[in-house]
Design an enzyme around this catalytic site. Sequence first.
Site, PDB file in Angstrom:
ATOM      1  N   VAL A  27       0.843  -1.190   0.000  1.00 41.14           N
ATOM      2  CA  VAL A  27       0.000   0.000   0.000  1.00 41.14           C
ATOM      3  C   VAL A  27       0.879   1.241   0.000  1.00 41.14           C
ATOM      4  O   VAL A  27       1.828   1.335   0.780  1.00 41.14           O
ATOM      5  CB  VAL A  27      -0.937   0.021   1.231  1.00 41.14           C
ATOM      6  CG1 VAL A  27      -1.716   1.328   1.291  1.00 41.14           C
ATOM      7  CG2 VAL A  27      -1.899  -1.164   1.178  1.00 41.14           C
ATOM      8  N   ASP A  47       9.832  -2.706  -7.737  1.00 38.27           N
ATOM      9  CA  ASP A  47      11.104  -2.862  -7.025  1.00 38.27           C
ATOM     10  C   ASP A  47      12.318  -3.060  -7.939  1.00 38.27           C
ATOM     11  O   ASP A  47      13.414  -3.300  -7.455  1.00 38.27           O
ATOM     12  CB  ASP A  47      11.005  -4.035  -6.038  1.00 38.27           C
ATOM     13  CG  ASP A  47      10.163  -3.676  -4.818  1.00 38.27           C
ATOM     14  OD1 ASP A  47       9.896  -2.484  -4.619  1.00 38.27           O
ATOM     15  OD2 ASP A  47       9.774  -4.601  -4.074  1.00 38.27           O
ATOM     16  N   HIS A 120      10.957   7.376 -20.568  1.00 40.00           N
ATOM     17  CA  HIS A 120      11.247   8.818 -20.588  1.00 40.00           C
ATOM     18  C   HIS A 120      12.710   9.070 -20.227  1.00 40.00           C
ATOM     19  O   HIS A 120      13.279   8.424 -19.352  1.00 40.00           O
ATOM     20  CB  HIS A 120      10.347   9.577 -19.615  1.00 40.00           C
ATOM     21  CG  HIS A 120       9.078  10.052 -20.257  1.00 40.00           C
ATOM     22  ND1 HIS A 120       9.056  11.043 -21.206  1.00 40.00           N
ATOM     23  CD2 HIS A 120       7.793   9.673 -20.080  1.00 40.00           C
ATOM     24  CE1 HIS A 120       7.801  11.255 -21.590  1.00 40.00           C
ATOM     25  NE2 HIS A 120       7.011  10.428 -20.929  1.00 40.00           N
ATOM     26  N   HIS A 143      10.127   8.001 -26.759  1.00 38.19           N
ATOM     27  CA  HIS A 143      10.170   7.390 -25.428  1.00 38.19           C
ATOM     28  C   HIS A 143       9.259   6.166 -25.338  1.00 38.19           C
ATOM     29  O   HIS A 143       9.500   5.262 -24.541  1.00 38.19           O
ATOM     30  CB  HIS A 143       9.826   8.423 -24.338  1.00 38.19           C
ATOM     31  CG  HIS A 143       8.370   8.796 -24.275  1.00 38.19           C
ATOM     32  ND1 HIS A 143       7.839   9.883 -24.930  1.00 38.19           N
ATOM     33  CD2 HIS A 143       7.336   8.230 -23.607  1.00 38.19           C
ATOM     34  CE1 HIS A 143       6.550   9.966 -24.678  1.00 38.19           C
ATOM     35  NE2 HIS A 143       6.217   8.974 -23.873  1.00 38.19           N
ATOM     36  N   ARG A 261     -22.263   8.936 -19.422  1.00 34.40           N
ATOM     37  CA  ARG A 261     -23.613   9.504 -19.361  1.00 34.40           C
ATOM     38  C   ARG A 261     -23.666  10.834 -20.097  1.00 34.40           C
ATOM     39  O   ARG A 261     -22.707  11.603 -20.104  1.00 34.40           O
ATOM     40  CB  ARG A 261     -24.018   9.722 -17.910  1.00 34.40           C
ATOM     41  CG  ARG A 261     -24.774   8.597 -17.247  1.00 34.40           C
ATOM     42  CD  ARG A 261     -26.189   8.431 -17.767  1.00 34.40           C
ATOM     43  NE  ARG A 261     -26.989   9.629 -17.598  1.00 34.40           N
ATOM     44  CZ  ARG A 261     -27.626   9.966 -16.478  1.00 34.40           C
ATOM     45  NH1 ARG A 261     -27.552   9.181 -15.418  1.00 34.40           N
ATOM     46  NH2 ARG A 261     -28.350  11.055 -16.429  1.00 34.40           N
ATOM     47  N   LYS A 263     -25.140  13.473 -19.254  1.00 30.08           N
ATOM     48  CA  LYS A 263     -25.000  14.613 -18.357  1.00 30.08           C
ATOM     49  C   LYS A 263     -23.539  14.914 -18.006  1.00 30.08           C
ATOM     50  O   LYS A 263     -23.248  15.949 -17.390  1.00 30.08           O
ATOM     51  CB  LYS A 263     -25.795  14.379 -17.069  1.00 30.08           C
ATOM     52  CG  LYS A 263     -25.240  13.293 -16.159  1.00 30.08           C
ATOM     53  CD  LYS A 263     -26.037  13.215 -14.864  1.00 30.08           C
ATOM     54  CE  LYS A 263     -25.450  12.187 -13.906  1.00 30.08           C
ATOM     55  NZ  LYS A 263     -26.183  12.139 -12.623  1.00 30.08           N
ATOM     56  N   ARG A 355      19.614  32.823 -13.180  1.00 32.42           N
ATOM     57  CA  ARG A 355      18.488  33.475 -13.869  1.00 32.42           C
ATOM     58  C   ARG A 355      18.947  34.371 -15.031  1.00 32.42           C
ATOM     59  O   ARG A 355      18.304  35.363 -15.358  1.00 32.42           O
ATOM     60  CB  ARG A 355      17.671  34.291 -12.869  1.00 32.42           C
ATOM     61  CG  ARG A 355      16.158  34.170 -13.058  1.00 32.42           C
ATOM     62  CD  ARG A 355      15.687  32.758 -12.945  1.00 32.42           C
ATOM     63  NE  ARG A 355      14.236  32.652 -13.139  1.00 32.42           N
ATOM     64  CZ  ARG A 355      13.575  31.515 -13.177  1.00 32.42           C
ATOM     65  NH1 ARG A 355      14.231  30.387 -13.042  1.00 32.42           N
ATOM     66  NH2 ARG A 355      12.276  31.494 -13.378  1.00 32.42           N
TER      67      ARG A 355
END
Length: 476
Positions: A27, A47, A120, A143, A261, A263, A355
């Site tokens: 889990v 794993d 990837h 990929h 559906r 809707k 930057r």
Amino acid sequence: MEQEQPVEGECSTPPSHPESSEMEPKVFNDPIHGHMEFHPFLVKIIDTPQFQRLRYLKQLGAAYFVYPGASHNRFEHSLGVAHLAGQLVRSLKEKQPHLLIDERDILCVEIAGLCHDLGHGPFSHLFDGLFMPEAKPEENWKHEDMTVKMFDYIVEELKKQQFDLKEKLQSLSRNTEGDDLVFIKEMINGPKEKGKYLGRPSKLFLYEIVANKTNGIDVDKFDYFARDCHHLGIKNSFDHNRYIKFARVLKVKKKMQICTRDKEMSNIYEMFHTRSSLHRKAYQHKTNKAIELMIRDALLKADLELNISTAAGNVKDFTDLTDGVFETILHSKNWKLTGAGLIEAGLILQNILSRKLYIFLGETKQTDRLVQENKETWKSELAQFDESLQEEDFEITIATFDFGSKDKNPMDNLYYYKKSDKERAIKIPREKVSQFLLPERFSEKWIRVYCKSQDKKSIALEAFKKWDTEKSSGPV
């Protein structure tokens, strides 16, 4: 054998008693979907080093340098897709027993969802969209093709550990239709021969769950819309749980197809609006694209010494190729890797962190006239406006915004059913769709121009303005 209770944790731990724990589910607690439980067959794959590698690939590549929250990886996305694939196929089985979906089908679908992104490269789509086309243009590297190779490699490695995935899947039912491993690979990368599915030819609707080629509505999108919006801080107005709740398989033009559906039409349109919004605000953000161009240039300069593109042709080498290549290039001096290409590449990456980015000069909408022109001539046209400018000073990209089906409405391939008749698929005419939901056009492209030189910013900006004026004043 009595199974122990599922173990909760971020990753599975080595069992103390391999024989008794082989059939133990695991889990994972996920911020998007909550507690996700996986069959031990999937845990075996999780794993492996090839799957664990996904922990070191940013889901949104360079967007992390624009959105600090976008630090999530393809590892958790892949778990999420497997989880949702299981939810959708189990919902169909429960509502429609006559579809004869068995546990073997379910596990194959979940494994396809789990493994769909194995191939990837570093910084995700940057690798196969920008880097490989220039580094190895002759290979047409994708990929999805590498994903299939990685999956085959995992299967063979597990077999060496006395775990034969094919035999394990076959032991779950007497169904002899198709080849399970072929089925899984077809769900990821399509059939080898177009339109000829060999895995589950009698259950073609199963191919619409992980990567839907019919209308683009699939659990891959369900997960990355929810996950990306969460980490980017952008609202997601699409509810994938409602789609799963109302999904049914019905006959459409003599083929069985997943429908929803009537809707739910507005909810589906919200999905495509969310996709468009994510592309505008994040995936194709102008600064994100500037950084992607810089990372691509750095990878190209470092390729001769680090053999990055060569590693993309070998599964063993590719397993070690992650976003960590950024750090390898950036700190190459410390490791006495001082080739000229590496030094230049390191300076480009240092400029990203400082930057000092490629400068966004502006963008212009791509018209029919510009489509007919040769993109390769645009740089020379820009450079001619000043003698100090050169073609190499400019970088040009094309940003495409659509609903995933180019200039077509993907909803044209979606069928619905009414509450009063759940067994009949219907189309809803365009004129009966609210105009608030429909855009005037389903695709548009913008030409974006960048300048690589900080010193030539003002001159390059003037050149772009003149170039844009000339293009805009011509016939459309």
